[in-house]
Design an enzyme around this catalytic site. Structure first.
Site, PDB file in Angstrom:
ATOM      1  N   ASP A  80       0.847  -1.189   0.000  1.00 20.57           N
ATOM      2  CA  ASP A  80       0.000   0.000   0.000  1.00 20.57           C
ATOM      3  C   ASP A  80       0.892   1.253   0.000  1.00 20.57           C
ATOM      4  O   ASP A  80       1.897   1.313   0.731  1.00 20.57           O
ATOM      5  CB  ASP A  80      -0.876  -0.051   1.275  1.00 20.57           C
ATOM      6  CG  ASP A  80      -1.984   0.973   1.251  1.00 20.57           C
ATOM      7  OD1 ASP A  80      -2.339   1.455   0.162  1.00 20.57           O
ATOM      8  OD2 ASP A  80      -2.509   1.277   2.346  1.00 20.57           O
ATOM      9  N   HIS A  81       0.541   2.243  -0.799  1.00 14.46           N
ATOM     10  CA  HIS A  81       1.273   3.522  -0.851  1.00 14.46           C
ATOM     11  C   HIS A  81       2.787   3.356  -0.986  1.00 14.46           C
ATOM     12  O   HIS A  81       3.558   3.964  -0.237  1.00 14.46           O
ATOM     13  CB  HIS A  81       0.971   4.382   0.382  1.00 14.46           C
ATOM     14  CG  HIS A  81      -0.412   4.942   0.384  1.00 14.46           C
ATOM     15  ND1 HIS A  81      -0.822   5.932  -0.483  1.00 14.46           N
ATOM     16  CD2 HIS A  81      -1.487   4.624   1.134  1.00 14.46           C
ATOM     17  CE1 HIS A  81      -2.104   6.205  -0.266  1.00 14.46           C
ATOM     18  NE2 HIS A  81      -2.532   5.416   0.695  1.00 14.46           N
ATOM     19  N   ASP A 102       2.672   4.966  -5.455  1.00 18.69           N
ATOM     20  CA  ASP A 102       2.046   6.247  -5.135  1.00 18.69           C
ATOM     21  C   ASP A 102       3.044   7.369  -5.427  1.00 18.69           C
ATOM     22  O   ASP A 102       3.829   7.762  -4.572  1.00 18.69           O
ATOM     23  CB  ASP A 102       1.607   6.272  -3.669  1.00 18.69           C
ATOM     24  CG  ASP A 102       0.969   7.599  -3.297  1.00 18.69           C
ATOM     25  OD1 ASP A 102       0.885   8.486  -4.176  1.00 18.69           O
ATOM     26  OD2 ASP A 102       0.569   7.751  -2.131  1.00 18.69           O
ATOM     27  N   GLU A 132      -2.099   6.410  -8.009  1.00 17.52           N
ATOM     28  CA  GLU A 132      -2.969   7.458  -7.444  1.00 17.52           C
ATOM     29  C   GLU A 132      -2.838   8.723  -8.282  1.00 17.52           C
ATOM     30  O   GLU A 132      -1.744   9.145  -8.619  1.00 17.52           O
ATOM     31  CB  GLU A 132      -2.561   7.729  -5.989  1.00 17.52           C
ATOM     32  CG  GLU A 132      -3.400   8.808  -5.307  1.00 17.52           C
ATOM     33  CD  GLU A 132      -3.144   8.884  -3.793  1.00 17.52           C
ATOM     34  OE1 GLU A 132      -3.104   7.817  -3.139  1.00 17.52           O
ATOM     35  OE2 GLU A 132      -2.972  10.010  -3.289  1.00 17.52           O
ATOM     36  N   GLY A 181      -7.430   8.958   7.672  1.00 16.57           N
ATOM     37  CA  GLY A 181      -7.691   9.268   9.083  1.00 16.57           C
ATOM     38  C   GLY A 181      -9.175   9.512   9.294  1.00 16.57           C
ATOM     39  O   GLY A 181      -9.973   9.504   8.358  1.00 16.57           O
ATOM     40  N   HIS A 210      -9.373   5.285  -1.218  1.00 14.37           N
ATOM     41  CA  HIS A 210      -8.522   5.306  -0.015  1.00 14.37           C
ATOM     42  C   HIS A 210      -9.217   6.117   1.064  1.00 14.37           C
ATOM     43  O   HIS A 210     -10.197   6.817   0.813  1.00 14.37           O
ATOM     44  CB  HIS A 210      -7.158   5.912  -0.353  1.00 14.37           C
ATOM     45  CG  HIS A 210      -6.236   4.916  -0.972  1.00 14.37           C
ATOM     46  ND1 HIS A 210      -5.145   4.401  -0.315  1.00 14.37           N
ATOM     47  CD2 HIS A 210      -6.274   4.304  -2.177  1.00 14.37           C
ATOM     48  CE1 HIS A 210      -4.549   3.513  -1.093  1.00 14.37           C
ATOM     49  NE2 HIS A 210      -5.206   3.445  -2.243  1.00 14.37           N
ATOM     50  N   GLY A 211      -8.661   6.049   2.269  1.00 14.79           N
ATOM     51  CA  GLY A 211      -9.214   6.860   3.354  1.00 14.79           C
ATOM     52  C   GLY A 211     -10.621   6.444   3.725  1.00 14.79           C
ATOM     53  O   GLY A 211     -11.484   7.281   3.999  1.00 14.79           O
TER      54      GLY A 211
END
Ligand code: G3H
Ligand code: ZN
Length: 283
Positions: A80-81, A102, A132, A181, A210-211
């Site tokens: 991820d990322h 990313d 992304e 977050g 995402h998020g």
């Protein structure tokens, strides 16, 4: 066809999403796997560069792979990322079948160049690549350091066709008001569905959200059902569930000498949270 390719294809066809749930330890990985098994749904277990800094590369991928092998669910280890192209290539060399590059902190042309390079490398080895476009901000806790709310740059409908075509990427993380977050009152709690509609009109590539933590359930459902979001990423709510399990135990005043007694409570809390998310993504 690899498992991840099948997962993407099926989710696209049947209009649901599978989750990517991040981990940096054994108990969270097990909580994710057990939830996927209980719900009979596929999932990705994500690791990040910061999780590797914490747990060690071989230790972390070794434990996640062990959990996957011991599970009856369809699970895929995912990077991820991945921000460092060298690290992304290292993961591909280690046998990852799903990675995210990313390069979104860069300007469009540079993002295209870096992503395209990783796609060529990954495809030769049978791995799928997520990229992304746009910049996702971060609130409070996040897997991604150094981005704040003021830096949100939503995915530009004028750039998406060029990005997808030039990079050859398999799935795309779109920025449509989502943040890493939990949302705060001053944050923007809703997905920009009009923008998602405009992006979807331009390209047919599967989208990733995402998020996912704190995002209103109705927005998530709509994004999945109507606009081809096939994968939703959750990290913060898992951390909160894990810590909630730990703190409930500590508050109870019980004393134990075996850490497993406490960690298994946190693991159960993770499983419950992931089950809840899987249910939402398939509804
Ligand atoms: O890449 C991970 C996710 O985008 C996590 O976001 O912490 O808001 O759940 P979240
Ligand atoms: Zn993310």
């Amino acid at each position: 066809m690899s498992l991840i390719k099948e997962m993407i294809k099926k989710a696209q066809k049947e209009k649901y999403a599978f989750g990517t749930f991040d981990t940096s330890n054994l108990e969270v990985a097990q909580g994710i796997a057990w939830a996927a098994e209980a719900k009979n749904m596929p999932a990705m277990i994500g690791i990040t560069e910061s999780a590797v800094d914490y747990a060690g590369f071989l230790s972390l991928i070794g434990l996640v792979r062990g959990v996957i092998v011991e599970s009856k669910a369809d699970l895929v280890l995912h990077l991820d990322h991945g921000k460092d192209p060298k690290f992304v290539k290292k993961c591909i060399d280690e046998g990852f079948k799903s990675v995210m590059i990313d390069a979104s902190a860069n300007e469009l042309e540079k993002n295209i160049e870096i992503t395209k390079n990783i796609v060529a490398y990954a495809h030769k080895k049978g791995a799928v690549v997520q990229a992304e476009l746009g910049k996702i901000p971060k609130l409070d806790t996040s897997v991604e350091a150094g981005v704040n709310l003021k830096q949100m740059e939503k995915t530009d409908p004028n750039e998406i066709e060029k990005f997808v075509e030039k990079t050859g990427v398999d799935t795309l993380a779109v920025i449509i008001g989502n943040v890493h977050g939990m949302y705060k009152p001053e944050g923007n709690p809703h997905l920009d569905i009009d923008l998602l509609y405009n992006l979807r009109k331009k390209v047919s590539i599967p989208f990733v959200l995402h998020g996912g933590s704190g995002t209103p359930s109705e927005d998530i459902k709509k994004a999945i059902k109507e606009y081809g979001i096939i994968n939703v990423n959750i990290d913060t709510e898992i951390r909160i569930a894990f810590m909630g399990g730990l703190s409930d135990f500590c508050m109870s005043g019980q004393m134990v000498t075996d850490p497993r007694k406490v960690l298994s409570i946190a693991r159960d809390a993770v499983q419950k949270k992931v089950e809840e998310k899987i249910e939402l993504f398939k509804s």
